[in-house]
Design an enzyme around this catalytic site. Structure first.
Site, PDB file in Angstrom:
ATOM      1  N   HIS A 105       0.803  -1.236   0.000  1.00 45.94           N
ATOM      2  CA  HIS A 105       0.000   0.000   0.000  1.00 45.94           C
ATOM      3  C   HIS A 105       0.833   1.284   0.000  1.00 45.94           C
ATOM      4  O   HIS A 105       0.511   2.254   0.683  1.00 45.94           O
ATOM      5  CB  HIS A 105      -0.951   0.007   1.187  1.00 45.94           C
ATOM      6  CG  HIS A 105      -2.087  -0.961   1.097  1.00 45.94           C
ATOM      7  ND1 HIS A 105      -2.573  -1.428  -0.107  1.00 45.94           N
ATOM      8  CD2 HIS A 105      -2.840  -1.570   2.064  1.00 45.94           C
ATOM      9  CE1 HIS A 105      -3.569  -2.270   0.124  1.00 45.94           C
ATOM     10  NE2 HIS A 105      -3.754  -2.376   1.418  1.00 45.94           N
ATOM     11  N   HIS A 179      -9.507   2.718   0.442  1.00 50.50           N
ATOM     12  CA  HIS A 179      -9.541   1.571   1.359  1.00 50.50           C
ATOM     13  C   HIS A 179     -10.642   1.724   2.422  1.00 50.50           C
ATOM     14  O   HIS A 179     -10.407   1.455   3.605  1.00 50.50           O
ATOM     15  CB  HIS A 179      -8.171   1.415   2.024  1.00 50.50           C
ATOM     16  CG  HIS A 179      -7.807   0.010   2.378  1.00 50.50           C
ATOM     17  ND1 HIS A 179      -8.485  -0.719   3.320  1.00 50.50           N
ATOM     18  CD2 HIS A 179      -6.830  -0.798   1.900  1.00 50.50           C
ATOM     19  CE1 HIS A 179      -7.933  -1.909   3.429  1.00 50.50           C
ATOM     20  NE2 HIS A 179      -6.924  -1.993   2.571  1.00 50.50           N
ATOM     21  N   GLU A 314     -11.928  -2.744  -2.884  1.00 53.03           N
ATOM     22  CA  GLU A 314     -10.838  -1.926  -3.385  1.00 53.03           C
ATOM     23  C   GLU A 314     -10.710  -2.092  -4.903  1.00 53.03           C
ATOM     24  O   GLU A 314     -10.014  -2.980  -5.381  1.00 53.03           O
ATOM     25  CB  GLU A 314      -9.538  -2.315  -2.692  1.00 53.03           C
ATOM     26  CG  GLU A 314      -9.604  -2.261  -1.175  1.00 53.03           C
ATOM     27  CD  GLU A 314      -8.477  -3.039  -0.532  1.00 53.03           C
ATOM     28  OE1 GLU A 314      -7.296  -2.779  -0.878  1.00 53.03           O
ATOM     29  OE2 GLU A 314      -8.749  -3.913   0.306  1.00 53.03           O
TER      30      GLU A 314
END
Length: 349
Positions: A105, A179, A314
């Site tokens: 991420h 997210h 996502e």
């Protein structure tokens, strides 16, 4: 449209603001200029009761200390990159490693942990929050100076648009997502195991023990990953499929979207009639059922964290695509524009 901007806290001597928009139906969106974090989405149920349907915190300190990317923009590249390494045009790049020797991420200080510049535009039945950020060459190991723009748009049709734009002065990779952790029970009154998920997806990506794509694509037929006709999310923890076990008895998988119709994703809570339909221009959606959510903290509204308290949808390109030539490319060249579009439409049934 009603717009309010309030101070939420301070970080590194800079004020963090909380921006709220409410449409004429009473649906509301609240977000921060820190990480473009969506802290609340307030929508009605079938009785007209308006409640928050995402997980978040009431103060900045909890976001800094505890947050597992609640509501944030993640990148430059969402998901994991194996060994935190990739090659591009003969150059090798080493990224920040923050997940079992892998890159996750965006790294140690990804886009979820920076302060964005924010502007609000509200006119008639539409309001937009536009965030901008300049990501410098070498940030977390990525090449190129990248100009990024995130736009959240709320309409009177109870639609929330999430758009990402990016340009670079040097060839690089981009794969952004939001997210947000959804729980349609409202104020996280119970887990999402009773939610029904429908996906227009015939295949999903196989993961290894570290949740990194192996390169294999698996047919959903005959598995707990077949959401084409809709199924309860409780089927994941109950499944003995190796892939469900890898994910911690649930889902944390990229599903390949078939693109046969506009609304490719639908999440529904039959107990109160809330439903969200999702459209996107992205080739995949990572479905994560918060299998490892736990901690010694409280969420907004006083709920305690527990596994399966929320689901993330996502929308993005395939994770670790740069290391898999057969996957859709995440490479963005100088002069090109990266663009990601997702629309969430909130309804009742």
């Amino acid at each position: 449209m009603e717009v309010t901007i309030k101070r939420f806290g301070e970080l590194d001597g800079k004020t963090i603001n909380k921006i709220s928009i409410t449409n004429h139906n009473g649906m509301g969106l609240t977000c921060l200029d820190y990480g473009c974090i969506i802290t609340e989405i307030r929508v009605p149920d079938s009785k007209g009761d308006i409640e928050n349907v995402v997980l978040g915190f009431d103060n900045l300190e909890d976001y800094l200390k505890y947050s597992p990317y609640f509501g944030a923009v993640v990148g430059r590249v969402a998901g994991r990159i194996k060994d935190g390494r990739f090659s591009l045009d003969g150059n090798d790049y080493v990224l920040a490693k923050n997940n079992n020797g892998n890159h996750l991420h965006g790294g140690l200080k990804g886009l979820d942990k920076v302060i964005w510049d924010a502007k609000v535009h509200a006119e008639g039945p539409v309001a937009k929050i536009e965030f901008t950020y300049e990501s410098t060459d070498g940030e977390e190991g990525y090449p190129g100076n990248v100009s990024l723009r995130t736009v959240y748009t709320l309409t009177d049709a109870n639609e929330l648009f999430v758009e990402f734009f990016g340009t670079t002065d040097r060839k690089t990779i981009l794969n952004l997502t939001n997210h947000t952790y959804f729980n349609l029970t409202g104020n996280a009154k119970s887990t999402i195991l009773g939610h029904t998920l429908k996906l227009d997806s015939e295949r999903f990506l196989e993961l290894d023990e570290n949740l990194i794509p192996t390169g294999n694509v698996i047919d959903v037929e005959g598995t707990a990953f077949d959401f084409r006709k809709g199924r309860k999310l409780s089927d994941g923890p109950a499944s003995s499929h190796e892939q469900n076990l890898f994910a911690g008895k649930g889902y944390d998988h990229p599903f390949v979207l078939s693109k046969k119709k506009s609304a490719t994703i639908e999440l529904r809570c039959d107990d109160n009639g809330r439903k969200v339909e999702v459209e996107t221009n992205q080739p995949a959606v990572v479905v994560y059922t918060s299998n490892q959510l736990e901690g010694d903290f409280l969420l907004s509204g006083g709920a305690k964290p527990e596994p399966y308290l929320a689901i993330c949808l996502e929308t993005q390109n395939y994770p670790d695509a740069i290391n898999h030539p057969d996957f859709p490319s995440t490479v963005v060249d100088k002069g090109e524009e990266y663009y990601s579009f997702t629309k969430f439409t909130f309804k009742t049934v």
